[in-house]
Structure formats: structure tokens, C-alpha cells
Enzyme design. Structure first.
Site, short mmCIF file in Angstrom:
data_model
loop_
_atom_site.label_atom_id
_atom_site.label_comp_id
_atom_site.label_asym_id
_atom_site.label_seq_id
_atom_site.Cartn_x
_atom_site.Cartn_y
_atom_site.Cartn_z
N GLU A 176 0.84 -1.20 0.00
CA GLU A 176 0.00 0.00 0.00
C GLU A 176 0.88 1.25 0.00
OE1 GLU A 176 -4.30 0.06 1.77
OE2 GLU A 176 -3.04 1.08 3.23
N HIS A 185 7.46 -27.40 1.92
CA HIS A 185 6.61 -28.47 1.40
C HIS A 185 5.44 -27.90 0.63
CE1 HIS A 185 8.97 -31.28 3.82
NE2 HIS A 185 9.06 -30.24 4.64
N LYS A 193 -13.57 1.28 -3.64
CA LYS A 193 -14.60 1.63 -2.65
C LYS A 193 -15.76 2.34 -3.34
CE LYS A 193 -11.70 2.40 1.45
NZ LYS A 193 -11.17 3.43 2.33
O1 LIG Z 1 -8.75 2.65 9.84
P1 LIG Z 1 -9.67 2.87 8.70
O2 LIG Z 1 -9.91 4.31 8.42
O3 LIG Z 1 -10.96 2.11 8.92
O4 LIG Z 1 -9.01 2.30 7.40
C1 LIG Z 1 -8.65 0.96 7.26
C2 LIG Z 1 -7.71 0.77 6.10
O5 LIG Z 1 -8.30 1.26 4.90
C3 LIG Z 1 -7.31 1.90 4.11
O6 LIG Z 1 -7.53 3.28 4.19
C4 LIG Z 1 -7.40 1.51 2.68
O7 LIG Z 1 -7.28 0.14 2.53
C5 LIG Z 1 -6.00 1.54 4.78
O8 LIG Z 1 -4.97 2.41 4.48
C6 LIG Z 1 -6.41 1.52 6.19
O9 LIG Z 1 -5.47 0.88 7.00
#
Ligand SMILES: O=P(O)(O)OC[C@H]1O[C@](O)(CO)[C@@H](O)[C@@H]1O
Length: 528
Positions: free
Chosen positions: A322, A351, A455
Site C-alpha cells: 500500500e 513443502h 470503494k
Molecule cells: O482505519 P480505517 O480508516 O478504517 O481504514 C482501514 C484501512 O483502509 C485503508 O484506508 C485503505 O485500505 C488503509 O490504508 C487503512 O489501513
């Protein structure tokens, strides 16, 4: 290279830190002096950029944020007295709270003490706590931890079934920096339902770690949850393990969080030195750069030879991918950067996939994590003079050698044992290696713009679902998918519409499919 030359290279490049009892061996990475000389100007700049970051520069320009996770273990380094005090206060708040929970002073309404901890969060709000629990939780912790880190209904059921007889003594911890991520929100609502079904008052058993003023923060306050802990704006999710995100659940499980912070602080000091050979994070970052041509051409395979470090690779997967997996560099050029990370544990993986590592596509480099201490106490002999731990150690050496002989490069990280101090140090080591590598390849390692696209698309699907269901209910007669799409003015969305109705039909949601399931165009859709 013959054995004598290799032994010399091993000694020339071996890094050892006395305070941490930590070794790093990069001798099986193929860089030479020429490469290092060429990279030196970039490395010097990376050291400077990192020093500026630690001094409070806006190192995450897109989000206009400072990047302060290094201050968490050395508050004196925070760029203002207020930030320093905030870090100290949060740590004290965690310790006071945990003390009261362990003592039973803070207790659930219908049980004498909390026995279990249910942590709800995802990404950086789950992976660190999961890794640390697996690595460090005592066999009989004061609170046994469970995780909901997804919106999978069956996964949620599995956890809730496991703790259903102890729900009255379960402390629920919702972790979300933004306080608006759908997965933890869904998990929280499902857990609230489970509490209601047992006549339990959720708010009296709930705490949150979240950004001050977030939706979750507001909910927790308006509903009167037991406590909230802050997640600072300048701590990113994937570097939050040593903030309240990771420290609170660790302390509740009886893990020594001061030792974790001390290990990280010691490693921070070691990895702040602007000299390659004296800086293990720089040695890692430069090795990664070398092996992947600064373009991530080789995957990072993480092989800890210790069961308790099983989740290290999953934790690193987010930290590395990320942070570094970026389309654009800091100057706006398309660069498609990143390093793919995967792994599990040795010798188990010998394995599974080591066959391919040794003989198959050479698109990776390995990182062995070696732990010198086998176990507490003595070991029985399995063969004359040989223990299980000797086998594990032998398998690590054997695999490293076998890979090297076939031109597969590797790094070996060695720690004396798995404890809060060394785990804190490992976290700090990789956090800083990622920082240095990010500067070497000139990407913003602290934002995650690519996650937003998925998202947004998911939110559109859920909107479409509502419209599809309304239409089918209004029409009251079977309709072809094409008719649904046309009526909704969404002919381009016929495939998502098909998938929505197929999912609803599989879940007794009042929608039925008629016709040949293998031929979507033949299907009609109706209410049941
Ligand atoms: O803590 P939050 O805001 O729920 O986000 C959870 C995760 O979602 C992200 O923003 C995107 O995957 C991550 O960087 C973060 O760790």
C-alpha cells in the site's frame, strides 16, 4: 563465488546491533561496489528526506499531512510540545485503562470481569494487532483476543459463535482511523445485534480507537461507550501498530507495550544513521532496489522460521504494497511502482512452494527471518544430539544455500528471540526500510489513492442493487435482465445487475431466477 570469497562477503556485509542482538545479512544479494556508487546520491537524498520527515515536513503532500509514526516511540522527536504531550497522554491513558480492566475496576454490567476482547477493524486497523497477537500474546492472556476484519457474514458468525457464551464478558474494540470504513461499521452493527439478542448493553462494553471527530468517535460519545482513544491525523493506518491502534489491544492481552516501544526506538536510532553499512533499513531498501532494478521486478518472499511470526508477511504485505504500489511518482510521472510481498513460514513452506522458488520462474528474492532461541527450557533429542530446533535451523540454512546455488538471492534477518522488544524492532525496521525505498524511487509512500476506486465502485453497486430490487417489486412480473437494465437506464450495467440478482437469489432475499442458469440472457427475474 567460491566458499572463501563468500565467507568474506558474508563478514564484510554482516550488520550486527548489540543492544538488540539483531543481525542482518545481505551477502546473498548480488550488488557490487559499482552499483552502490551509482545509487549513493539517491541514498544521500533519501537520508535527508527522511530526516525532514522526522522533523515534521509535509511528507504526504497529496493529503497535506505530516508523517509522524516515528515520534510515537520517541515523543521528544515530535515537532511541537503539544504533539509530544498528546503522545505521552495517550500512552498513559492506555495503561491506566488497561490496568483498570485487568483489575476489574472497569467491568461489564453482567460479569465480574472482562474475559475476551473482540477487535473490529480492517487493513492497518487489523493487520498489526493480528500479527502482534499471534507473535506475542501469552498462552493464557488476561483477555483472549478475537478479530472481525471483514464484512463476510459467515466469518462474523464464526467469531460470534465462538464467543457467544462469553459475550457478557467481552470487551468490544472498534478500530477505524477514518471512522467511516464500511467493513468495521458492518461488523460493529452485527455485533450490536448480537448483544441486543442476549439482552446486553453494547455501549457499556464498547471502546473505540479512531480519529477525533470521526463518525465513529461521535457515535461512541453519543451512545456513552466506555472510552475512546485517539488516532492521530499524522499516523497512517499501515504504520499505526505502535499507536493506540496496536498498543491498546496488545496491552489488554498482557503484552509489554513499553518493551515494544523501546525495541522500536532502538531500531529507529540505528536506522537513522546516514551510512549504508551502519543502517539496517538502508541495507534492506538498497537490496530491494538492486534486486528489482528500482522497479519492483522481483517479489519479496518472507520466510520466518518461527510459527509465531506467521502473520508477519501479511502485515508487511500492506505496509510495503500500500505504501510503494503507486501509479505516479512525486513529480506526476507514470511509474507503476511497487514490490509484491507474500510468504508464510518455514519450514512449512518448503513443502508448499519452495520447489518453485528453487527451480521455477526466478521472479523473487527471499527474506529469511531466523530466531536464535528455539523455545523456553530445554529440548528433547529427536536423533542423537539433534533437536527439533536443530532441524528448523538446518532447514533454514539448507533452503538459503539451495536457493543461492540456483542464483536466487536472499536476505537473512536474525533476532535472538521473539519478544515485545524484538517485535517492536522488526516493525520499526520495515517501516523505515519502506520510507527509504519510497524516497529512492520518489513515490509518496503515505497515501493510498488506488484504494478509493474500488470503494467508490462498490458503493455504486449497492445503489444499483436498491434500484433493481425496487423495480422488480414494482413490476410484479418476471423480467429479463435486459429489460431491467433498460428500464433503469443502465444498459451498460447489465453484468452487475445479473450478479446482484444472482447473489440475492442465493440468499433468500425475495428474488428468484428462472431459466437456464448457465445462460444469463435466457433468465427472467421475479420476486419469490
Ligand atoms: O482505519 P480505517 O480508516 O478504517 O481504514 C482501514 C484501512 O483502509 C485503508 O484506508 C485503505 O485500505 C488503509 O490504508 C487503512 O489501513
Amino acid at each position: 563465488m567460491d566458499a572463501a570469497a563468500l565467507w568474506q562477503r558474508y563478514q564484510d556485509w554482516l550488520y550486527y546491533h548489540e543492544g538488540l542482538g539483531f543481525y542482518l545479512d545481505v551477502s546473498r544479494m548480488g550488488f557490487d561496489d559499482n552499483f552502490l556508487q551509482t545509487l549513493q546520491p539517491k541514498l544521500d537524498k533519501a537520508f535527508k528526506d527522511l530526516a525532514a520527515l522526522e522533523n515534521g515536513a509535509i511528507a504526504n503532500p497529496d493529503e497535506n499531512r505530516m508523517v509522524g509514526h516515528y515520534w510515537l516511540r520517541d515523543p521528544d522527536r515530535a515537532p511541537s510540545p503539544e504533539l509530544k504531550q498528546g503522545i505521552i497522554d495517550t500512552l498513559e491513558k492506555i495503561e491506566t485503562f488497561v490496568h483498570k480492566v485487568h483489575d476489574g475496576e472497569i467491568r461489564p454490567p453482567k460479569a465480574p470481569k472482562f474475559t475476551d476482547l473482540l477487535s473490529i477493524g480492517i487493513g492497518g486497523s487489523a493487520l498489526g494487532p493480528e500479527f502482534v497477537a499471534e507473535a506475542l500474546a501469552p498462552d493464557f492472556p488476561p483477555l483472549a483476543i478475537h478479530f472481525i476484519d471483514n464484512t463476510d457474514p459467515a466469518g462474523i458468525d464464526r467469531i460470534l459463535t465462538k464467543i457467544r457464551d462469553r459475550l457478557a464478558s467481552t470487551l468490544v474494540l472498534v478500530i477505524s482511523k477514518s471512522g467511516g470504513t464500511p467493513e468495521p461499521r458492518n461488523g460493529m452493527i452485527e455485533v450490536q445485534n448480537a448483544f441486543a439478542a442476549q439482552g446486553l448493553d453494547f455501549a457499556k462494553q464498547a471502546i473505540a480507537t479512531t480519529g477525533v471527530g470521526s463518525n465513529l468517535d461521535k457515535t461512541a460519545h453519543s451512545q456513552g461507550w466506555i472510552a475512546t482513544f485517539p488516532m492521530e491525523d499524522w499516523v497512517g493506518g499501515r504504520t499505526s501498530e505502535l499507536s493506540a491502534v496496536g498498543l491498546l489491544p496488545a496491552a489488554l492481552q498482557g503484552i509489554d507495550i513499553r518493551a515494544m516501544l523501546a525495541g522500536a526506538k532502538e531500531m529507529d536510532a540505528a536506522t537513522r544513521i546516514p551510512d549504508l553499512k551502519s543502517n539496517p533499513a538502508a541495507l534492506l531498501a538498497v537490496s530491494w532496489y538492486y534486486v528489482g532494478n528500482g522497479k519492483g521486478e522481483k517479489d519479496m518472499v518472507i520466510l520466518p522460521y518461527k510459527d509465531s511470526l506467521l502473520l508477519f508477511s501479511r502485515y508487511l504485505q500492506q505496509l510495503v504494497m500500500e505504501s510503494l504500489g503507486k501509479e505516479k511518482d512525486l513529480d506526476g510521472n507514470n511509474v507503476y511502482q511497487g514490490i509484491a510481498v507474500y510468504g508464510n513460514k518455514g519450514s512449512t513452506d518448503q513443502h508448499a512452494y519452495v520447489q518453485q522458488l528453487r527451480e521455477g520462474v526466478p521472479n523473487f528474492f527471499a527474506t529469511f527471518i531466523e530466531v536464535l532461541k528455539d523455545r523456553e527450557g530445554s529440548s528433547p533429542e529427536i536423533d542423537p544430539g539433534i533437536t527439533s530446533g536443530d532441524y528448523l535451523s538446518g532447514f533454514l540454512q539448507g533452503t538459503r544455500k539451495a536457493l543461492y546455488e540456483n542464483n536466487r538471492q536472499s536476505i537473512t534477518v536474525t533476532i535472538p528471540q521473539v519478544n515485545p522488544y524484538t517485535v517492536g524492532a522488526l516493525i520499526a525496521l520495515y517501516e523505515r526500510a519502506v520510507s527509504i525505498y519510497g524516497f529512492l524511487v520518489n513515490v509518496n509512500a503515505y497515501h493510498q489513492p488506488g484504494v478509493e476506486a474500488g470503494k467508490k465502485a462498490a458503493a455504486e453497486i449497492l445503489d444499483l442493487q436498491t434500484k433493481v430490487v425496487q423495480l422488480i417489486q414494482q413490476e410484479g412480473k418476471p423480467m429479463y435482465l435486459s429489460q431491467i437494465a433498460e428500464k433503469l437506464g443502465a444498459t451498460e450495467d447489465i453484468e452487475p445487475i445479473y450478479k446482484i440478482v444472482r447473489h440475492l437469489a442465493a440468499n433468500d432475499r425475495g428474488i428468484a431466477l428462472h431459466g437456464n442458469l448457465g445462460k444469463p440472457n435466457s433468465l427472467t427475474v421475479s420476486t419469490t
